[in-house]
Enzyme design. Sequence first.
Site, PDB file in Angstrom:
ATOM      1  N   VAL A 124     -16.218  13.919 -51.280  1.00  0.00           N
ATOM      2  CA  VAL A 124     -15.863  12.526 -51.079  1.00  0.00           C
ATOM      3  C   VAL A 124     -15.557  12.193 -49.611  1.00  0.00           C
ATOM      4  CG1 VAL A 124     -13.414  12.807 -51.718  1.00  0.00           C
ATOM      5  CG2 VAL A 124     -14.542  10.622 -52.053  1.00  0.00           C
ATOM      6  N   ARG A 146      -6.958  12.043 -55.799  1.00  0.00           N
ATOM      7  CA  ARG A 146      -7.027  13.372 -55.200  1.00  0.00           C
ATOM      8  C   ARG A 146      -5.940  13.421 -54.127  1.00  0.00           C
ATOM      9  NH1 ARG A 146      -9.979  13.766 -58.893  1.00  0.00           N
ATOM     10  NH2 ARG A 146     -12.006  14.788 -59.029  1.00  0.00           N
ATOM     11  N   TYR A 172     -18.519  27.584 -61.523  1.00  0.00           N
ATOM     12  CA  TYR A 172     -17.535  27.677 -60.435  1.00  0.00           C
ATOM     13  C   TYR A 172     -16.141  27.913 -61.009  1.00  0.00           C
ATOM     14  CZ  TYR A 172     -14.999  26.264 -56.177  1.00  0.00           C
ATOM     15  OH  TYR A 172     -14.173  26.219 -55.083  1.00  0.00           O
ATOM     16  N   ASN A 176     -18.891  12.353 -47.560  1.00  0.00           N
ATOM     17  CA  ASN A 176     -19.758  11.231 -47.975  1.00  0.00           C
ATOM     18  C   ASN A 176     -19.286   9.913 -47.370  1.00  0.00           C
ATOM     19  OD1 ASN A 176     -21.483  12.661 -49.578  1.00  0.00           O
ATOM     20  ND2 ASN A 176     -21.052  11.538 -51.461  1.00  0.00           N
ATOM     21  N   PHE A 177     -18.010   9.618 -47.575  1.00  0.00           N
ATOM     22  CA  PHE A 177     -17.484   8.317 -47.146  1.00  0.00           C
ATOM     23  C   PHE A 177     -17.555   8.170 -45.624  1.00  0.00           C
ATOM     24  CE2 PHE A 177     -14.523   7.270 -51.024  1.00  0.00           C
ATOM     25  CZ  PHE A 177     -15.635   7.301 -51.858  1.00  0.00           C
ATOM     26  N   ASN A 179      -8.147  20.249 -52.690  1.00  0.00           N
ATOM     27  CA  ASN A 179      -9.109  19.581 -51.787  1.00  0.00           C
ATOM     28  C   ASN A 179      -8.671  19.619 -50.326  1.00  0.00           C
ATOM     29  OD1 ASN A 179      -9.423  18.507 -54.511  1.00  0.00           O
ATOM     30  ND2 ASN A 179     -10.984  17.192 -53.618  1.00  0.00           N
ATOM     31  N   TYR A 220     -17.339   6.563 -57.149  1.00  0.00           N
ATOM     32  CA  TYR A 220     -17.731   6.922 -58.512  1.00  0.00           C
ATOM     33  C   TYR A 220     -16.664   6.443 -59.492  1.00  0.00           C
ATOM     34  CZ  TYR A 220     -20.899  10.090 -55.985  1.00  0.00           C
ATOM     35  OH  TYR A 220     -21.834  10.625 -55.135  1.00  0.00           O
ATOM     36  N   ARG A 279     -19.703  22.360 -64.304  1.00  0.00           N
ATOM     37  CA  ARG A 279     -18.760  22.891 -63.320  1.00  0.00           C
ATOM     38  C   ARG A 279     -18.289  24.296 -63.680  1.00  0.00           C
ATOM     39  NH1 ARG A 279     -14.999  19.384 -60.018  1.00  0.00           N
ATOM     40  NH2 ARG A 279     -16.079  17.447 -59.780  1.00  0.00           N
TER      41      ARG A 279
HETATM   42  P1  NAD Z   1     -18.259  26.663 -47.589  1.00  0.00           P
HETATM   43  O1  NAD Z   1     -19.431  26.464 -48.503  1.00  0.00           O
HETATM   44  O2  NAD Z   1     -18.275  25.954 -46.282  1.00  0.00           O
HETATM   45  O3  NAD Z   1     -18.044  28.205 -47.301  1.00  0.00           O
HETATM   46  C1  NAD Z   1     -18.421  29.225 -48.145  1.00  0.00           C
HETATM   47  C2  NAD Z   1     -19.108  30.300 -47.318  1.00  0.00           C
HETATM   48  O4  NAD Z   1     -19.457  31.391 -48.174  1.00  0.00           O
HETATM   49  C3  NAD Z   1     -20.396  29.803 -46.660  1.00  0.00           C
HETATM   50  O5  NAD Z   1     -20.408  30.186 -45.305  1.00  0.00           O
HETATM   51  C4  NAD Z   1     -21.490  30.510 -47.456  1.00  0.00           C
HETATM   52  O6  NAD Z   1     -22.674  30.728 -46.711  1.00  0.00           O
HETATM   53  C5  NAD Z   1     -20.790  31.792 -47.874  1.00  0.00           C
HETATM   54  N1  NAD Z   1     -21.363  32.411 -49.074  1.00  0.00           N
HETATM   55  C6  NAD Z   1     -21.675  31.816 -50.254  1.00  0.00           C
HETATM   56  N2  NAD Z   1     -22.201  32.716 -51.116  1.00  0.00           N
HETATM   57  C7  NAD Z   1     -22.188  33.910 -50.462  1.00  0.00           C
HETATM   58  C8  NAD Z   1     -22.614  35.215 -50.819  1.00  0.00           C
HETATM   59  N3  NAD Z   1     -23.140  35.491 -52.024  1.00  0.00           N
HETATM   60  N4  NAD Z   1     -22.477  36.202 -49.908  1.00  0.00           N
HETATM   61  C9  NAD Z   1     -21.964  35.951 -48.683  1.00  0.00           C
HETATM   62  N5  NAD Z   1     -21.539  34.729 -48.292  1.00  0.00           N
HETATM   63  C10 NAD Z   1     -21.657  33.725 -49.170  1.00  0.00           C
HETATM   64  O7  NAD Z   1     -16.967  26.279 -48.421  1.00  0.00           O
HETATM   65  P2  NAD Z   1     -15.439  26.192 -47.973  1.00  0.00           P
HETATM   66  O8  NAD Z   1     -14.994  24.817 -48.257  1.00  0.00           O
HETATM   67  O9  NAD Z   1     -15.236  26.756 -46.622  1.00  0.00           O
HETATM   68  O10 NAD Z   1     -14.763  27.144 -49.063  1.00  0.00           O
HETATM   69  C11 NAD Z   1     -14.355  28.476 -48.760  1.00  0.00           C
HETATM   70  C12 NAD Z   1     -13.661  29.071 -49.980  1.00  0.00           C
HETATM   71  O11 NAD Z   1     -12.515  28.298 -50.311  1.00  0.00           O
HETATM   72  C13 NAD Z   1     -14.539  29.108 -51.229  1.00  0.00           C
HETATM   73  O12 NAD Z   1     -14.306  30.301 -51.925  1.00  0.00           O
HETATM   74  C14 NAD Z   1     -14.054  27.934 -52.031  1.00  0.00           C
HETATM   75  O13 NAD Z   1     -14.249  28.134 -53.410  1.00  0.00           O
HETATM   76  C15 NAD Z   1     -12.580  27.891 -51.661  1.00  0.00           C
HETATM   77  N6  NAD Z   1     -12.020  26.529 -51.838  1.00  0.00           N
HETATM   78  C16 NAD Z   1     -12.325  25.515 -50.960  1.00  0.00           C
HETATM   79  C17 NAD Z   1     -11.791  24.236 -51.168  1.00  0.00           C
HETATM   80  C18 NAD Z   1     -12.077  23.091 -50.235  1.00  0.00           C
HETATM   81  O14 NAD Z   1     -11.542  21.996 -50.464  1.00  0.00           O
HETATM   82  N7  NAD Z   1     -12.848  23.243 -49.180  1.00  0.00           N
HETATM   83  C19 NAD Z   1     -10.965  24.006 -52.283  1.00  0.00           C
HETATM   84  C20 NAD Z   1     -10.710  25.056 -53.157  1.00  0.00           C
HETATM   85  C21 NAD Z   1     -11.224  26.319 -52.908  1.00  0.00           C
HETATM   86  N1  UDP Z   2     -16.453  10.702 -55.210  1.00  0.00           N
HETATM   87  C1  UDP Z   2     -16.805   9.378 -55.015  1.00  0.00           C
HETATM   88  N2  UDP Z   2     -17.850   9.084 -54.184  1.00  0.00           N
HETATM   89  C2  UDP Z   2     -18.548  10.051 -53.524  1.00  0.00           C
HETATM   90  C3  UDP Z   2     -18.178  11.405 -53.712  1.00  0.00           C
HETATM   91  C4  UDP Z   2     -17.130  11.696 -54.570  1.00  0.00           C
HETATM   92  O1  UDP Z   2     -16.190   8.470 -55.576  1.00  0.00           O
HETATM   93  O2  UDP Z   2     -19.482   9.702 -52.778  1.00  0.00           O
HETATM   94  C5  UDP Z   2     -15.308  11.000 -56.088  1.00  0.00           C
HETATM   95  C6  UDP Z   2     -15.606  12.028 -57.169  1.00  0.00           C
HETATM   96  O3  UDP Z   2     -16.133  11.427 -58.332  1.00  0.00           O
HETATM   97  C7  UDP Z   2     -14.237  12.634 -57.406  1.00  0.00           C
HETATM   98  C8  UDP Z   2     -13.552  12.538 -56.039  1.00  0.00           C
HETATM   99  O4  UDP Z   2     -14.301  11.576 -55.296  1.00  0.00           O
HETATM  100  O5  UDP Z   2     -13.505  11.863 -58.332  1.00  0.00           O
HETATM  101  C9  UDP Z   2     -13.522  13.847 -55.294  1.00  0.00           C
HETATM  102  O6  UDP Z   2     -14.814  14.399 -55.302  1.00  0.00           O
HETATM  103  P1  UDP Z   2     -15.211  15.732 -54.551  1.00  0.00           P
HETATM  104  O7  UDP Z   2     -16.581  16.092 -54.990  1.00  0.00           O
HETATM  105  O8  UDP Z   2     -14.957  15.547 -53.105  1.00  0.00           O
HETATM  106  O9  UDP Z   2     -14.137  16.798 -55.034  1.00  0.00           O
HETATM  107  P2  UDP Z   2     -13.638  17.306 -56.470  1.00  0.00           P
HETATM  108  O10 UDP Z   2     -14.198  16.439 -57.556  1.00  0.00           O
HETATM  109  O11 UDP Z   2     -14.095  18.705 -56.547  1.00  0.00           O
HETATM  110  O12 UDP Z   2     -12.175  17.170 -56.349  1.00  0.00           O
END
Ligand code: NAD
Ligand code: UDP
Length: 317
Positions: A190, A214, A148, A193-194, A177, A207, A145
């Site tokens: 998660v 969360r 990231y 998937n669910f 999340n 898992y 991880r």
């Molecule tokens: P997402 O994967 O749907 O969106 C990310 C976007 O960035 C995509 O459209 C992808 O094509 C684009 N991208 C990736 N690499 C790129 C690059 N090199 N150049 C140009 N574009 C690029 O994910 P999301 O859930 O919408 O997340 C958006 C942002 O929020 C991310 O930075 C992510 O780390 C952050 N974030 C999201 C969550 C969440 O729960 N969804 C939680 C924490 C942080």
């Molecule tokens: N998880 C799970 N089953 C799935 C996908 C995820 O039990 O099919 C669990 C995973 O192990 C984690 C939590 O759900 O504990 C959230 O996972 P996710 O990948 O959505 O987000 P993150 O771990 O980045 O919070």
Amino acid sequence: MLHHQKRILVTGGAGFLGSHLCDRLIEEGHDVLCLDNFFTGTKKNILHLMENPNFELIRHDLAFPVFLEVDEIYNLACPASPIHYQHNPVKTVKTNVLGSIHMLGLAKRVHAKILQASTSEVYGDPNVHPQTESYWGNVNTIGIRSCYDEGKRCAETLFFDYHRQNNVNIRVVRIFNTYGPRMHPNDGRVVSNFIVQALNDQDITVYGEGSQTRSFCYVDDLIDGMVRMMNGPDEFVGPVNLGNPTEFTILELAEKIIQLTDSKSRVVFRPLPQDDPLQRQPDISLAREKLQWEPGTALEAGLQSTIAFFKTILHEG
Ligand code: NAD
Ligand code: UDP
């Protein structure tokens, strides 16, 4: 042109959160430039905006510099789900680090305000619950991880250094999340998937024992927090947690989704992935105090609209 209209760049604008942010900014009457390389994003997410004269799409990879004239930048480009960001981990670091440098350089040159979409993953597998912004985290530098987590940590460092060194007007939000319509059906997260498993009457894969927790924030609430942060006072640069503090175990989530989809699925248990945090919950006191923000959507209501979205896309095939 409205006198309050701004030209706003959204990197990662074709992704899950980015496309909802584009919707919100267009609704407010701004001129929106959506930049994306479509790694995880899709044109489908923004198709409804393509005819709008205030909307512009730029296909570009943020690992390379780009020159634009804008007033504000929301930096969201980065694959967010483990499956996607682990696909090419070196690229994930480049997107976070080089991407931030390119956007901060742009902000510095054109005097744009810039917001970074950081993440709760900067806290790693936290020893402190719930997590406040003052907690420095417990992060593995060499795990799967790390591309990231450390990429996002370095991005925060860059934001604060450009702020101190070059006076760039920054904002940093740490997103917990988030779920909602336009999540990727195959991203391994998660909630998606669910829901997909439940709608297909397949086994729900929990898992570990499902006792890890969360807290899930609905996308509209999150976007509202981001926009409030961008528009807040310049003195408050963050980092600020944005998320929903209501905590659920993964097993509870599975049961709720089975119930809401009226599914015949049963729960099966699978091994817990490496570095999977046991507990994660935001302390949002700072956002409450500084932004008068808190999420208003209950899990059940948010899940219902997310389930409706997945029904449509599964139907389309
Ligand atoms: P997402 O994967 O749907 O969106 C990310 C976007 O960035 C995509 O459209 C992808 O094509 C684009 N991208 C990736 N690499 C790129 C690059 N090199 N150049 C140009 N574009 C690029 O994910 P999301 O859930 O919408 O997340 C958006 C942002 O929020 C991310 O930075 C992510 O780390 C952050 N974030 C999201 C969550 C969440 O729960 N969804 C939680 C924490 C942080
Ligand atoms: N998880 C799970 N089953 C799935 C996908 C995820 O039990 O099919 C669990 C995973 O192990 C984690 C939590 O759900 O504990 C959230 O996972 P996710 O990948 O959505 O987000 P993150 O771990 O980045 O919070």
